[in-house]
Design an enzyme around this catalytic site. Structure first.
Site, mmCIF file in Angstrom:
data_model
loop_
_atom_site.group_PDB
_atom_site.id
_atom_site.type_symbol
_atom_site.label_atom_id
_atom_site.label_comp_id
_atom_site.label_asym_id
_atom_site.label_seq_id
_atom_site.Cartn_x
_atom_site.Cartn_y
_atom_site.Cartn_z
ATOM 1 N N ASP A 62 -9.777 -0.763 5.374
ATOM 2 C CA ASP A 62 -11.066 -0.995 4.708
ATOM 3 C C ASP A 62 -11.003 -2.194 3.752
ATOM 4 O OD1 ASP A 62 -12.441 1.154 5.922
ATOM 5 O OD2 ASP A 62 -11.287 2.538 4.677
ATOM 6 N N ASP B 151 -8.012 -5.109 13.789
ATOM 7 C CA ASP B 151 -7.897 -3.674 13.507
ATOM 8 C C ASP B 151 -7.481 -3.526 12.053
ATOM 9 O OD1 ASP B 151 -7.501 -0.989 13.447
ATOM 10 O OD2 ASP B 151 -5.705 -1.007 14.686
ATOM 11 N N ASP C 291 -0.136 -12.260 6.427
ATOM 12 C CA ASP C 291 -1.573 -12.087 6.265
ATOM 13 C C ASP C 291 -2.309 -12.643 7.495
ATOM 14 O OD1 ASP C 291 -4.192 -11.951 5.351
ATOM 15 O OD2 ASP C 291 -4.017 -13.799 4.177
ATOM 16 N N GLU D 163 0.479 -8.491 11.533
ATOM 17 C CA GLU D 163 0.282 -7.355 10.608
ATOM 18 C C GLU D 163 0.941 -7.731 9.280
ATOM 19 O OE1 GLU D 163 -0.808 -3.829 10.347
ATOM 20 O OE2 GLU D 163 0.094 -4.194 8.388
ATOM 21 N N TYR E 260 -11.073 5.336 18.925
ATOM 22 C CA TYR E 260 -11.097 4.048 18.220
ATOM 23 C C TYR E 260 -10.283 2.990 18.968
ATOM 24 C CZ TYR E 260 -10.250 0.601 14.548
ATOM 25 O OH TYR E 260 -10.154 -0.566 13.836
ATOM 26 N N GLN E 261 -9.062 3.325 19.352
ATOM 27 C CA GLN E 261 -8.176 2.321 19.983
ATOM 28 C C GLN E 261 -8.777 1.840 21.301
ATOM 29 O OE1 GLN E 261 -5.843 1.993 17.823
ATOM 30 N NE2 GLN E 261 -5.389 4.026 17.017
ATOM 31 N N GLN F 230 0.824 -1.210 0.000
ATOM 32 C CA GLN F 230 0.000 0.000 0.000
ATOM 33 C C GLN F 230 0.863 1.266 0.000
ATOM 34 O OE1 GLN F 230 -2.254 -1.043 3.456
ATOM 35 N NE2 GLN F 230 -0.403 -1.494 4.619
ATOM 36 N N TYR G 124 -12.849 10.019 10.928
ATOM 37 C CA TYR G 124 -13.235 8.903 10.063
ATOM 38 C C TYR G 124 -14.425 9.344 9.213
ATOM 39 C CZ TYR G 124 -10.201 5.375 12.247
ATOM 40 O OH TYR G 124 -9.129 4.645 12.682
HETATM 41 N N1 SAM Z 1 -8.375 1.752 12.437
HETATM 42 C C1 SAM Z 1 -7.885 1.936 11.189
HETATM 43 C C2 SAM Z 1 -8.914 2.340 10.181
HETATM 44 O O1 SAM Z 1 -9.837 1.594 9.913
HETATM 45 O O2 SAM Z 1 -8.788 3.444 9.683
HETATM 46 C C3 SAM Z 1 -7.058 0.778 10.762
HETATM 47 C C4 SAM Z 1 -5.672 1.070 11.221
HETATM 48 S S1 SAM Z 1 -4.464 -0.117 11.025
HETATM 49 C C5 SAM Z 1 -3.182 0.941 10.443
HETATM 50 C C6 SAM Z 1 -4.891 -1.158 9.659
HETATM 51 C C7 SAM Z 1 -3.780 -2.152 9.364
HETATM 52 O O3 SAM Z 1 -4.323 -3.368 8.848
HETATM 53 C C8 SAM Z 1 -2.755 -1.676 8.352
HETATM 54 O O4 SAM Z 1 -1.524 -1.487 8.992
HETATM 55 C C9 SAM Z 1 -2.707 -2.792 7.314
HETATM 56 O O5 SAM Z 1 -1.407 -3.036 6.805
HETATM 57 C C10 SAM Z 1 -3.261 -3.953 8.108
HETATM 58 N N2 SAM Z 1 -3.795 -5.037 7.279
HETATM 59 C C11 SAM Z 1 -4.536 -4.918 6.153
HETATM 60 N N3 SAM Z 1 -4.816 -6.130 5.651
HETATM 61 C C12 SAM Z 1 -4.241 -7.044 6.476
HETATM 62 C C13 SAM Z 1 -4.187 -8.465 6.477
HETATM 63 N N4 SAM Z 1 -4.778 -9.173 5.518
HETATM 64 N N5 SAM Z 1 -3.523 -9.074 7.491
HETATM 65 C C14 SAM Z 1 -2.921 -8.347 8.478
HETATM 66 N N6 SAM Z 1 -2.927 -6.999 8.506
HETATM 67 C C15 SAM Z 1 -3.591 -6.354 7.526
#
Ligand code: SAM
Length: 288
Positions: free
Chosen positions: A167, A164, A146, A115, A70-71, A40, A232
């Protein structure tokens, strides 16, 4: 590298087909980081009024101004609904904010964290130390990969799982599908609870209804909480919860005064209030 669709005349605008015809704009002072990872486009901005901001693929993930709501709610609703959470899994959340909140629970003995993008973690450690402090907790074990693949290998391992996710476009898409929720259920210990990023009641009715239906079909109890997050889309976001036993809509444990003082949004009262939904949303979720 900077995408001019999002950054123009000193303002960042969150333009995205997931909320057509509207965009939140924040005034920015400086671009602190702007690179593409394998997954990304990662940007960090110094805003004029909202502190440091993290954006992924042009979508605001957090600002220092309101990240606490949120957290805190994503972490403390499932953790306080559980009578004795000892093992926790956090998926996504590379900024570390959820880990920071999970770490406030002394009863939690071990936290696995998965993550997909290690660049989000390193960027957060560099620019968002107030969130990345979550990684300093010795109870946390970090896995890069993943989250869907990670949890598929787990059986009866966790009391609470918090997803967490970004989208459902890009790497987060898999985290909104039924097979992932089936894996989450299998990965829970008896009486376990899941909490996942549940998008907006106003803007993503189909997505919210789909998540609610999946959790209703799979779990003993299901509930949806709504929280205020001014930066948001639409100023709010939901949490989709599923439980293999405990009631979700009220805390099962008392919060001690010391912990309450550390928090800005969560309290036992807001825990219960977050589940009182607007009437249109109640109808949407009751008639699945
Ligand atoms: N609360 C936030 C929002 O909705 O705006 C989300 C914040 S957090 C930074 C989201 C994280 O999910 C990102 O760092 C992204 O890399 C991670 N992410 C996305 N897809 C993922 C996956 N399939 N497995 C693990 N992490 C993932």
């Amino acid at each position: 590298m900077t995408d001019t669709r999002h950054v123009k005349d000193g303002w960042f605008s969150e333009i995205c087909p997931m909320w057509p015809g509207m965009a939140l704009s924040l005034e920015i002072e400086k671009i602190l980081f702007d690179e593409k990872s394998a997954f990304q486009h990662i940007q960090v901005f110094e805003t004029r009024h909202h502190g440091t901001m993290l954006a992924l693929d042009g979508i605001i993930q957090l600002t220092q101004f309101d990240e606490f709501s949120y957290q805190e709610m994503m972490a403390h609703i499932p953790l306080f609904a559980h009578p004795k959470p000892e093992t926790v899994l956090v998926i996504g959340g590379g900024d570390g904010g959820i880990l920071r909140e999970v770490g406030r629970h002394a009863c939690v003995g071990a936290v696995d964290f998965c993550e997909i993008d290690d660049m989000v973690i390193s960027v957060s450690k560099q620019f968002l130390p107030d969130l990345a402090c979550g990684f300093d907790d010795p109870r946390v074990t970090v896995f890069i990969g993943d989250g869907a693949a990670f949890v598929k290998e787990k059986t009866g391992a966790y009391d609470v799982i918090i997803v967490d996710s970004s989208d459902p476009i890009g790497p987060g898409e898999v985290l909104f599908k039924k097979p992932f929720y089936e894996s989450l259920k299998t990965a829970l210990r008896p009486g376990g609870i899941i909490a996942t990023q549940g998008e907006s009641l106003f803007l993503h009715k189909d997505c919210v209804a789909n998540l609610a239906k999946i959790t209703r079909d799979l779990f003993t109890r299901q509930a949806y909480a709504c929280i205020m997050v001014p930066t948001y889309p639409g100023g709010n976001i939901g949490i989709c919860l599923g439980s293999l036993g405990p009631e979700l809509t009220r805390p099962a444990r008392k919060i001690d005064a010391g912990l309450q003082e550390q928090l800005k949004y969560y309290s036992p009262e807001i825990h219960k209030a977050a589940f009182a939904l607007p009437f249109f949303a109640r109808k949407l979720l009751e008639n699945l």
